[in-house]
Design a protein around this motif. Structure first.
Motif, PDB file in Angstrom:
ATOM      1  N   ALA A 103      11.645 -23.744  -5.020  1.00 57.19           N
ATOM      2  CA  ALA A 103      13.099 -23.812  -4.866  1.00 57.19           C
ATOM      3  C   ALA A 103      13.717 -22.520  -5.399  1.00 57.19           C
ATOM      4  O   ALA A 103      13.157 -21.865  -6.281  1.00 57.19           O
ATOM      5  CB  ALA A 103      13.661 -25.012  -5.628  1.00 57.19           C
ATOM      6  N   ASN A 104      14.859 -22.154  -4.854  1.00 53.38           N
ATOM      7  CA  ASN A 104      15.616 -20.997  -5.349  1.00 53.38           C
ATOM      8  C   ASN A 104      14.772 -19.724  -5.420  1.00 53.38           C
ATOM      9  O   ASN A 104      14.714 -19.046  -6.446  1.00 53.38           O
ATOM     10  CB  ASN A 104      16.205 -21.290  -6.736  1.00 53.38           C
ATOM     11  N   LEU A 105      14.104 -19.416  -4.330  1.00 56.17           N
ATOM     12  CA  LEU A 105      13.292 -18.198  -4.272  1.00 56.17           C
ATOM     13  C   LEU A 105      14.202 -17.005  -4.009  1.00 56.17           C
ATOM     14  O   LEU A 105      14.898 -16.952  -2.994  1.00 56.17           O
ATOM     15  CB  LEU A 105      12.244 -18.323  -3.165  1.00 56.17           C
ATOM     16  N   ASN A 106      14.195 -16.043  -4.940  1.00 59.62           N
ATOM     17  CA  ASN A 106      15.099 -14.897  -4.832  1.00 59.62           C
ATOM     18  C   ASN A 106      14.378 -13.591  -5.119  1.00 59.62           C
ATOM     19  O   ASN A 106      13.575 -13.494  -6.055  1.00 59.62           O
ATOM     20  CB  ASN A 106      16.260 -15.033  -5.829  1.00 59.62           C
ATOM     21  N   LEU A 107      14.690 -12.580  -4.310  1.00 60.17           N
ATOM     22  CA  LEU A 107      14.232 -11.222  -4.581  1.00 60.17           C
ATOM     23  C   LEU A 107      15.160 -10.638  -5.640  1.00 60.17           C
ATOM     24  O   LEU A 107      16.360 -10.490  -5.415  1.00 60.17           O
ATOM     25  CB  LEU A 107      14.283 -10.383  -3.304  1.00 60.17           C
ATOM     26  N   ILE A 108      14.623 -10.316  -6.815  1.00 53.66           N
ATOM     27  CA  ILE A 108      15.493  -9.873  -7.909  1.00 53.66           C
ATOM     28  C   ILE A 108      15.379  -8.381  -8.192  1.00 53.66           C
ATOM     29  O   ILE A 108      16.229  -7.812  -8.880  1.00 53.66           O
ATOM     30  CB  ILE A 108      15.196 -10.654  -9.207  1.00 53.66           C
ATOM     31  N   ALA A 109      14.328  -7.733  -7.680  1.00 52.21           N
ATOM     32  CA  ALA A 109      14.168  -6.303  -7.939  1.00 52.21           C
ATOM     33  C   ALA A 109      13.305  -5.684  -6.856  1.00 52.21           C
ATOM     34  O   ALA A 109      12.412  -6.324  -6.308  1.00 52.21           O
ATOM     35  CB  ALA A 109      13.526  -6.068  -9.308  1.00 52.21           C
ATOM     36  N   SER A 110      13.593  -4.431  -6.540  1.00 55.00           N
ATOM     37  CA  SER A 110      12.775  -3.713  -5.568  1.00 55.00           C
ATOM     38  C   SER A 110      12.831  -2.225  -5.859  1.00 55.00           C
ATOM     39  O   SER A 110      13.836  -1.700  -6.333  1.00 55.00           O
ATOM     40  CB  SER A 110      13.252  -3.990  -4.138  1.00 55.00           C
ATOM     41  N   LYS A 111      11.717  -1.581  -5.612  1.00 55.33           N
ATOM     42  CA  LYS A 111      11.625  -0.130  -5.712  1.00 55.33           C
ATOM     43  C   LYS A 111      11.103   0.336  -4.368  1.00 55.33           C
ATOM     44  O   LYS A 111       9.912   0.246  -4.072  1.00 55.33           O
ATOM     45  CB  LYS A 111      10.674   0.274  -6.839  1.00 55.33           C
ATOM     46  N   VAL A 112      12.022   0.803  -3.530  1.00 55.76           N
ATOM     47  CA  VAL A 112      11.715   1.014  -2.121  1.00 55.76           C
ATOM     48  C   VAL A 112      11.742   2.495  -1.786  1.00 55.76           C
ATOM     49  O   VAL A 112      12.685   3.205  -2.131  1.00 55.76           O
ATOM     50  CB  VAL A 112      12.731   0.261  -1.229  1.00 55.76           C
TER      51      VAL A 112
ATOM     52  N   PRO B 130       0.808  -1.223   0.000  1.00 52.80           N
ATOM     53  CA  PRO B 130       0.000   0.000   0.000  1.00 52.80           C
ATOM     54  C   PRO B 130       0.841   1.274   0.000  1.00 52.80           C
ATOM     55  O   PRO B 130       0.403   2.317  -0.492  1.00 52.80           O
ATOM     56  CB  PRO B 130      -0.818  -0.124   1.290  1.00 52.80           C
ATOM     57  N   SER B 131       2.069   1.196   0.515  1.00 54.98           N
ATOM     58  CA  SER B 131       2.960   2.358   0.546  1.00 54.98           C
ATOM     59  C   SER B 131       3.529   2.697  -0.825  1.00 54.98           C
ATOM     60  O   SER B 131       4.143   3.746  -1.007  1.00 54.98           O
ATOM     61  CB  SER B 131       4.116   2.087   1.507  1.00 54.98           C
ATOM     62  N   GLY B 132       3.338   1.792  -1.801  1.00 54.73           N
ATOM     63  CA  GLY B 132       3.880   2.016  -3.136  1.00 54.73           C
ATOM     64  C   GLY B 132       5.170   1.279  -3.405  1.00 54.73           C
ATOM     65  O   GLY B 132       5.669   1.286  -4.537  1.00 54.73           O
ATOM     66  N   CYS B 133       5.740   0.635  -2.391  1.00 56.55           N
ATOM     67  CA  CYS B 133       6.972  -0.124  -2.579  1.00 56.55           C
ATOM     68  C   CYS B 133       6.697  -1.370  -3.418  1.00 56.55           C
ATOM     69  O   CYS B 133       5.700  -2.060  -3.211  1.00 56.55           O
ATOM     70  CB  CYS B 133       7.560  -0.518  -1.236  1.00 56.55           C
ATOM     71  N   LEU B 134       7.612  -1.636  -4.347  1.00 53.39           N
ATOM     72  CA  LEU B 134       7.411  -2.685  -5.344  1.00 53.39           C
ATOM     73  C   LEU B 134       8.525  -3.716  -5.245  1.00 53.39           C
ATOM     74  O   LEU B 134       9.703  -3.351  -5.149  1.00 53.39           O
ATOM     75  CB  LEU B 134       7.404  -2.050  -6.735  1.00 53.39           C
ATOM     76  N   TYR B 135       8.167  -4.995  -5.273  1.00 51.14           N
ATOM     77  CA  TYR B 135       9.150  -6.069  -5.171  1.00 51.14           C
ATOM     78  C   TYR B 135       8.853  -7.142  -6.214  1.00 51.14           C
ATOM     79  O   TYR B 135       7.690  -7.404  -6.534  1.00 51.14           O
ATOM     80  CB  TYR B 135       9.116  -6.712  -3.779  1.00 51.14           C
ATOM     81  N   THR B 136       9.911  -7.772  -6.705  1.00 48.41           N
ATOM     82  CA  THR B 136       9.759  -8.872  -7.655  1.00 48.41           C
ATOM     83  C   THR B 136      10.601 -10.057  -7.205  1.00 48.41           C
ATOM     84  O   THR B 136      11.798  -9.911  -6.933  1.00 48.41           O
ATOM     85  CB  THR B 136      10.185  -8.457  -9.073  1.00 48.41           C
ATOM     86  N   TYR B 137       9.952 -11.205  -7.123  1.00 50.67           N
ATOM     87  CA  TYR B 137      10.630 -12.453  -6.793  1.00 50.67           C
ATOM     88  C   TYR B 137      10.614 -13.369  -8.009  1.00 50.67           C
ATOM     89  O   TYR B 137       9.656 -13.371  -8.796  1.00 50.67           O
ATOM     90  CB  TYR B 137       9.919 -13.184  -5.654  1.00 50.67           C
ATOM     91  N   GLN B 138      11.670 -14.155  -8.139  1.00 46.45           N
ATOM     92  CA  GLN B 138      11.678 -15.260  -9.088  1.00 46.45           C
ATOM     93  C   GLN B 138      11.939 -16.547  -8.326  1.00 46.45           C
ATOM     94  O   GLN B 138      12.629 -16.546  -7.303  1.00 46.45           O
ATOM     95  CB  GLN B 138      12.738 -15.062 -10.174  1.00 46.45           C
ATOM     96  N   ALA B 139      11.365 -17.628  -8.833  1.00 41.88           N
ATOM     97  CA  ALA B 139      11.535 -18.916  -8.164  1.00 41.88           C
ATOM     98  C   ALA B 139      11.501 -20.038  -9.181  1.00 41.88           C
ATOM     99  O   ALA B 139      10.930 -19.908 -10.272  1.00 41.88           O
ATOM    100  CB  ALA B 139      10.445 -19.132  -7.124  1.00 41.88           C
TER     101      ALA B 139
END
Length: 329
Positions: A311-320, A272-281
């Motif tokens: 498996a291999n869950l990774n945070l690959i991008a964030s806009k914080v 809700p704050s607008g912060c954006l995250y992307t995970y790949q797995a």
């Protein structure tokens, strides 16, 4: 050993309910008092005009699910409620609702046709209801939905009343899949599916409180995501807790092996704050959790229901922004 009830057998073999939510762009819910025929649209009160429309939609392969719904007042009232839930594009948290108060069920087909054509139908109303929960009670279609769905519906209705949740409506629904997880429900406007429910887990879902790990047993998945990806979303729910239900989400499959044993998936969410995250797995077929069993009480043979692990869950991008903390990996 012969199992009369598919839901009992699913529980006995320890089938994981995740990955069983179905994906539809639109849900069309038509109020129609039971009893319902095993094929819902052949029920006594369903007009031929509605049957014709549904067949047309099926022939053109539009991603629309038609369901009959009813509550304890449906056989007494002099109008018909029509609900249309349409999936939001891009990052979203479910479906947008339009509600219509029809003079009778005969008006359902022409109203739906107008909506499908992009026109503005008559009879649209605004209500205080912000949440519609559908419980499958379609016992003529599958015995488990009568044996487990009906009692659950009545207790759940009382739970909602006891909690004073006036904005939440609960409906009996015709078949929407997953008999073997009865009692099973869809929570709209989110479009999340649940199964093997009891009143304790249902209360947690209603209030978004309590032990988040209850979702390991009852969360079938989010219908806006491909079925194989639903286990990934559950993994992130368990990490982020009940706050996750306030996030906007979008997911996609990047690639998958020819035998569907491995899948590369990506899931993006916005707080809700607008912060954006992307995970790949990497999602890997779990041979232990994959089960071969009958999908319904009436099934004549067993089917294989594939399950995946994350498996291999990774945070690959964030806009914080300054208001967000980076999530734990």
């Amino acid at each position: 050993m012969t199992h009369l009830f598919c839901s009992d057998h699913s529980k006995e073999v320890g089938e994981d309910v995740i990955g069983s939510a179905t994906n539809y762009q639109t849900y069309v819910l038509i109020e129609c008092p039971p009893p319902w025929h095993s094929e819902a649209l052949n029920s006594r009160w369903v007009p031929n005009s509605l049957k014709v429309l549904v067949e047309e939609v099926k022939r053109t392969k539009q991603p629309i699910r038609f369901l009959l719904i009813a509550n304890n007042e449906s056989h007494k009232i002099d109008h018909t409620t029509l609900l249309i839930y349409h999936q939001q594009e891009g990052l979203g948290n479910g479906y947008r609702k339009q509600e219509f108060k029809l003079p009778n069920i005969e008006q359902a087909a022409p109203t739906i046709r107008k909506w499908l054509s992009g026109s503005t139908p008559k009879y649209e109303v605004k209500t205080s209801a912000t949440r519609d929960i559908l419980v499958c009670t379609h016992g003529s279609h599958d015995m488990c939905c009568a044996r487990y769905g009906n009692p659950f519906y009545y207790h759940a209705d009382a739970t909602i009343s006891d909690l004073g949740l006036d904005e939440v409506r609960i409906w009996k629904s015709s078949h929407f899949g997953g008999h073997r997880f009865a009692p099973t429900a869809i929570d709209l406007p989110e479009g999340r599916y649940y199964g093997a429910l009891d009143q304790e887990s249902f209360k947690s879902i209603l209030m978004r409180s309590g032990d988040i790990n209850c979702l390991n047993k009852v969360y079938r998945g989010w219908g806006i995501l491909p079925s194989a990806m639903q286990v990934l979303e559950r993994e992130l729910i368990l990490r982020y807790g009940w706050d996750w239900f306030d996030y906007k989400v979008a997911g996609k499959i990047i690639k998958q092996s020819l035998d569907n044993c491995t899948i590369e998936a990506e899931l993006t969410f916005e707080k809700p704050s607008g912060c954006l995250y992307t995970y790949q797995a990497r999602l890997v077929k779990d041979e232990i959790k994959t089960k071969e069993l009958k999908g319904s009480c009436n099934a004549t043979k067993e089917s294989v229901f594939a399950k995946y692990g994350v498996a291999n869950l990774n945070l690959i991008a964030s806009k914080v922004s300054a208001y967000c903390a980076l999530p734990s990996r």
